[in-house]
Design a protein around this motif. Structure first.
Motif, PDB file in Angstrom:
ATOM      1  N   HIS A  27       2.309  31.533  32.025  1.00  0.00           N
ATOM      2  CA  HIS A  27       0.583  31.981  32.616  1.00  0.00           C
ATOM      3  C   HIS A  27       0.572  33.565  33.146  1.00  0.00           C
ATOM      4  O   HIS A  27       1.236  34.012  33.794  1.00  0.00           O
ATOM      5  N   ARG A  28      -0.759  34.245  32.724  1.00  0.00           N
ATOM      6  CA  ARG A  28      -0.412  35.215  32.731  1.00  0.00           C
ATOM      7  C   ARG A  28      -1.913  35.186  33.603  1.00  0.00           C
ATOM      8  O   ARG A  28      -3.241  34.252  33.674  1.00  0.00           O
ATOM      9  N   SER A  29      -2.622  36.289  34.771  1.00  0.00           N
ATOM     10  CA  SER A  29      -4.120  36.074  35.091  1.00  0.00           C
ATOM     11  C   SER A  29      -5.025  37.435  33.843  1.00  0.00           C
ATOM     12  O   SER A  29      -4.320  38.168  34.021  1.00  0.00           O
ATOM     13  N   THR A  30      -5.381  36.809  33.236  1.00  0.00           N
ATOM     14  CA  THR A  30      -6.792  37.994  32.130  1.00  0.00           C
ATOM     15  C   THR A  30      -7.503  38.229  33.055  1.00  0.00           C
ATOM     16  O   THR A  30      -7.806  39.611  33.282  1.00  0.00           O
ATOM     17  N   ALA A  84      -7.069  39.828  35.929  1.00  0.00           N
ATOM     18  CA  ALA A  84      -6.206  40.849  37.069  1.00  0.00           C
ATOM     19  C   ALA A  84      -5.284  41.878  36.141  1.00  0.00           C
ATOM     20  O   ALA A  84      -6.177  43.133  35.993  1.00  0.00           O
ATOM     21  N   SER A 131       1.092  35.665  39.094  1.00  0.00           N
ATOM     22  CA  SER A 131       0.230  35.338  38.122  1.00  0.00           C
ATOM     23  C   SER A 131      -0.666  34.045  37.892  1.00  0.00           C
ATOM     24  O   SER A 131      -1.052  34.133  36.820  1.00  0.00           O
ATOM     25  N   ILE A 132      -0.074  32.972  39.481  1.00  0.00           N
ATOM     26  CA  ILE A 132      -1.189  32.490  39.033  1.00  0.00           C
ATOM     27  C   ILE A 132      -2.242  32.562  40.832  1.00  0.00           C
ATOM     28  O   ILE A 132      -1.727  31.472  41.572  1.00  0.00           O
ATOM     29  N   PRO A 133      -2.799  33.239  40.376  1.00  0.00           N
ATOM     30  CA  PRO A 133      -3.101  33.770  41.764  1.00  0.00           C
ATOM     31  C   PRO A 133      -4.066  32.236  42.290  1.00  0.00           C
ATOM     32  O   PRO A 133      -5.565  31.158  41.220  1.00  0.00           O
ATOM     33  N   SER A 164      -7.383  30.153  43.429  1.00  0.00           N
ATOM     34  CA  SER A 164      -8.784  30.393  43.914  1.00  0.00           C
ATOM     35  C   SER A 164      -9.703  29.683  45.239  1.00  0.00           C
ATOM     36  O   SER A 164      -9.321  28.548  43.798  1.00  0.00           O
ATOM     37  N   ALA A 205      -4.865  27.299  38.845  1.00  0.00           N
ATOM     38  CA  ALA A 205      -4.277  26.991  39.066  1.00  0.00           C
ATOM     39  C   ALA A 205      -2.983  26.221  40.403  1.00  0.00           C
ATOM     40  O   ALA A 205      -2.589  25.529  39.638  1.00  0.00           O
TER      41      ALA A 205
END
Length: 216
Positions: A22-25, A27, A123-125, A127, A166
């Motif tokens: 799990h990553r934030s594209t 960010a 990495s899992i914000p 929203s 998320a």
């Protein structure tokens, strides 16, 4: 030698699947823009600056670049059949599933351990906007009316239209913790390692910048 927080290859979980990442594209995209901006400003200052301006620019870049990387590219969460591995801006936390008590998503995504510790999942914000959009899709999917075609399209692409990304990720991690926590492969102790590769250059940049400003 492979660093402890970077396995040579993904380990299969109990179902034979490789580890989930799990990553934030969003960010990472923002980080790329900020790095490009810092690079442009630094190069311009070094080539055109006079006096101590180039040194100030280099010191500022030495401070800024590690922090940008830490908060945008570095955060990630890996989950396999043995453990949950969390890479936050300044720490890497390795939690065998037996140590995970719960995974929740309120205003931020968090994991709680059996020992009472809490760690954020950078990495899992979460929203709130995505949650509202998901709730509206759920309301449309659950009601009849002239938007039936839109409802069918939504259900086809999102099996849980009332769940934000998320929340889906956290629900998946919680399910893995409940399912794998008692398996022999998931036993062990929690480990925390500070990211000195980020902290050291940032501290050096801050010290150099402070010296230059104090002696100016």
């Amino acid at each position: 030698m492979t660093p402890p927080d970077q396995p040579a290859q993904p380990a299969p979980d109990a179902d034979g699947a490789h580890e989930r990442v799990h990553r934030s594209t969003g960010a990472m995209a923002g980080g790329a823009v900020m790095l490009a901006l810092v690079g442009w400003i630094t190069v311009d200052a070094v080539l055109r600056g006079e006096g101590r301006t180039p040194w100030l620019a280099l010191a500022g870049a030495l401070l800024a670049v590690p922090l940008i990387v830490a908060f945008t590219f570095r955060p990630a969460v890996w989950a396999d059949g043995r453990r949950l591995r969390i890479r936050n801006p300044f720490r890497t936390i390795v939690l065998p599933w037996s140590t995970v008590a719960d995974v929740r998503a309120g205003y931020s995504s968090e994991v709680f351990t059996e020992g009472g510790d809490k760690y954020q999942l950078w990495s899992i914000p979460v929203s709130l906007r995505q949650r509202k959009q998901a709730a509206r899709r759920q309301a449309r999917a659950g009601s009849g009316g002239p938007r039936g075609r839109v409802q069918d399209h939504t259900r086809h692409h999102d099996p849980r239209p009332g769940t934000a990304p998320a929340d889906r990720a956290v629900a998946e991690l919680r399910e893995m913790a409940e399912r794998l926590g008692s398996t022999p492969e998931a036993q062990g102790e929690a480990r925390v390692r500070w990211a000195y590769e980020v902290l050291a250059p940032a501290a050096a940049g801050a010290l150099l910048l402070a010296v230059l400003l104090a002696t100016g």
